[in-house]
Design a protein around this motif. Structure first.
Motif, PDB file in Angstrom:
ATOM      1  N   SER A  49      56.215  13.185  86.501  1.00  0.00           N
ATOM      2  CA  SER A  49      57.536  13.254  85.887  1.00  0.00           C
ATOM      3  C   SER A  49      58.549  12.648  86.837  1.00  0.00           C
ATOM      4  O   SER A  49      58.416  12.750  88.061  1.00  0.00           O
ATOM      5  N   PHE A  51      61.494  13.748  86.815  1.00  0.00           N
ATOM      6  CA  PHE A  51      62.389  14.879  87.035  1.00  0.00           C
ATOM      7  C   PHE A  51      61.714  15.885  87.971  1.00  0.00           C
ATOM      8  O   PHE A  51      60.507  15.840  88.172  1.00  0.00           O
ATOM      9  N   VAL A 317      59.177  12.268  79.788  1.00  0.00           N
ATOM     10  CA  VAL A 317      59.755  13.158  80.795  1.00  0.00           C
ATOM     11  C   VAL A 317      58.697  13.988  81.501  1.00  0.00           C
ATOM     12  O   VAL A 317      58.970  14.574  82.545  1.00  0.00           O
ATOM     13  N   ASN A 334      66.829  22.660  80.270  1.00  0.00           N
ATOM     14  CA  ASN A 334      65.613  22.388  81.025  1.00  0.00           C
ATOM     15  C   ASN A 334      64.397  22.833  80.213  1.00  0.00           C
ATOM     16  O   ASN A 334      64.505  23.673  79.317  1.00  0.00           O
ATOM     17  N   LEU A 348      65.439  18.866  83.462  1.00  0.00           N
ATOM     18  CA  LEU A 348      66.076  17.707  82.843  1.00  0.00           C
ATOM     19  C   LEU A 348      67.560  17.638  83.159  1.00  0.00           C
ATOM     20  O   LEU A 348      68.151  16.557  83.162  1.00  0.00           O
TER      21      LEU A 348
END
Length: 455
Positions: A49, A51, A317, A334, A348
């Motif tokens: 990811s 993130f 993501v 999130n 996120l």
């Protein structure tokens, strides 16, 4: 392993119960799929990811089972998990398990949760519906069904609408006022229930082949519209999993058929997306939410995507290696995600972003030309992150733990024994100094370079 054996026999038991309510072919297909999932339900922690990702391992949730079926958030902000051993809560710092007992004083687990403002947590299991509430300092479960009404109806969703609480399974909807059962709505095998959706002040019911809307005067769902995807294929038919209103149109995201819209009394029409996006749809969209006014977030088997409806672009993501059983978007936007044996949070909402993932970065400096990263990599040890966010690997083979700027277009990088002058504009380097015990290298405002050594 003992848990898997226990769960296998429980699935086998449910298989015989399902034979009374579903077609034999559908039951056999479900049994085979569940058995295969159990066979391959081994701990896997590989994930990617852009993130920040936080994975909570089973040993962190003390006393709880590693298996969770549902996640949501209380109005106070605590995360709530339907754990195999009871209700698992997380306040951001610590975990707490509250075992729940059934009428036989056995541990009870739930498949769906729905917290409300009065402190109750409505819950549905494989054969019961009701609510949990604190009584005398202890969390207790109150059933909304009489014992003779309890039967196999795995609750897949709970939703509150205008003082009513709805409990949804594939073949039944239990309509309650939160205190008692008001009505049970049933359907046939060919038109099973799928999801309930709140949109434009109405409650919609997604079924295989149609969409209904709640009529309070009849205390029932009435036909709203038909759609062309009603066939049930081994329990995973082309059902609507998202219903919202986007630009005055009804927006629907189907399991493998992508996005369709409907305006007024017109039939559903396909919204064409780029081939790369349509290819992801065909993998099977399993769960989806409206993330913001123009963005949908959805999951496939082991990936989560953000779909921009305006630009028709897709951003991955998260990607894991295990089946994503369920995911939830919290109050901070999130992701909380459940797979075979762990809980994962994807931030996120964080303004920070991951760069140079899976690298052991030891040193980092900033300059008007960008950010320079040095460390111990598999292929590269020095990176140039430009102001436009482009990340360029530099041709530098040595493991670097020291780094400083050395004039226009130049860096001084090295180890504990060697220093190299790196021309990052031309992507070249040459050795300029050798000595034992190099500790730090720094430059001052006049670009004088200082080297310190270990004594």
């Amino acid at each position: 392993m003992g848990y898997l054996i226990h769960l296998f026999f429980k699935v086998f038991h449910l298989f015989w119960i399902m034979l009374d309510q579903y077609k034999v072919q559908f039951c056999i297909a479900c049994f085979i799929k569940f058995s295969l999932i159990l066979c391959f339900a081994v701990p896997t922690y590989s994930q990617t990811s852009d993130f920040f990702v936080r994975t909570y391992q089973p040993n962190e949730t003390i006393e709880a089972s590693q298996h969770n079926f549902y996640v949501t958030q209380s109005l106070e902000g605590n995360m709530l998990f339907a754990n195999f051993k009871g209700l698992l809560t997380f306040n951001g710092k610590s975990w707490k398990l509250s075992p729940i007992k059934n009428r036989k004083n056995e541990n009870k687990f739930f498949l769906s949760l729905y917290p409300t403002s009065d402190g109750r947590i409505y819950a549905g299991s494989e054969n019961n519906i009701g609510y949990m509430q604190m009584k005398n300092g202890k969390l207790e479960f109150t059933s909304l069904l009489k014992q003779k009404e309890e039967s196999f109806n795995s609750i897949i969703q709970i939703i509150q609408f205008k003082k009513l609480v709805f409990f949804l399974s594939f073949q039944k909807i239990f309509v309650t006022d939160g205190q008692k059962l008001l009505k049970t709505i049933t359907t046939t095998n060919d038109h099973q229930f799928a999801y309930l959706h709140l949109a434009k002040g109405s409650l919609y019911l997604s079924k295989f082949g149609s969409i209904d809307v709640w009529d309070p005067s009849q205390l029932n769902f009435v036909p709203y519209t038909q759609h062309p995807f009603g066939k049930i294929n081994n329990g995973r038919g082309a059902l609507t999993i998202l219903l919202g209103h986007h630009r005055q149109k009804v927006l629907s995201l189907f399991y493998k058929q992508g996005v369709w819209t409907r305006s007024g009394t017109e039939p559903f029409r396909k919204v064409q997306f780029p081939e790369s996006v349509e290819a992801i749809f065909k993998e099977g969209v399993r769960r989806a939410y409206l993330y913001d006014q123009n963005t949908i977030i959805f999951s496939t088997f082991n990936q989560i995507y953000l779909l921009d409806l305006t630009s028709k672009t897709l951003k991955k993501v998260f990607q894991g290696t295990s089946f994503i059983r369920y995911f939830y978007i919290d109050q901070s936007k999130n992701i909380w995600m459940l797979d075979n044996d762990k809980i994962t949070q994807v931030e996120l909402s964080s303004p920070l972003k991951n760069y140079a993932k899976n690298l052991d970065i030891k040193e980092m400096i900033t300059h008007q030309d960008g950010v320079f990263l040095a460390g111990v990599g598999k292929k590269h040890n020095l990176f140039w992150l430009k102001p436009n966010q482009e990340l360029i690997p530099l041709n530098f083979a040595q493991a670097s733990i020291n780094l400083c700027h050395a004039g226009d277009g130049k860096l001084l990088a090295g180890t504990t024994t060697e220093l190299f002058l790196v021309d990052y504009l031309r992507n070249k380097s040459q050795k300029v100094f050798t000595s034992n015990g190099i500790y730090l290298i720094k430059n001052d405002a006049q670009n004088n370079i200082f080297v310190s050594f270990r004594c």
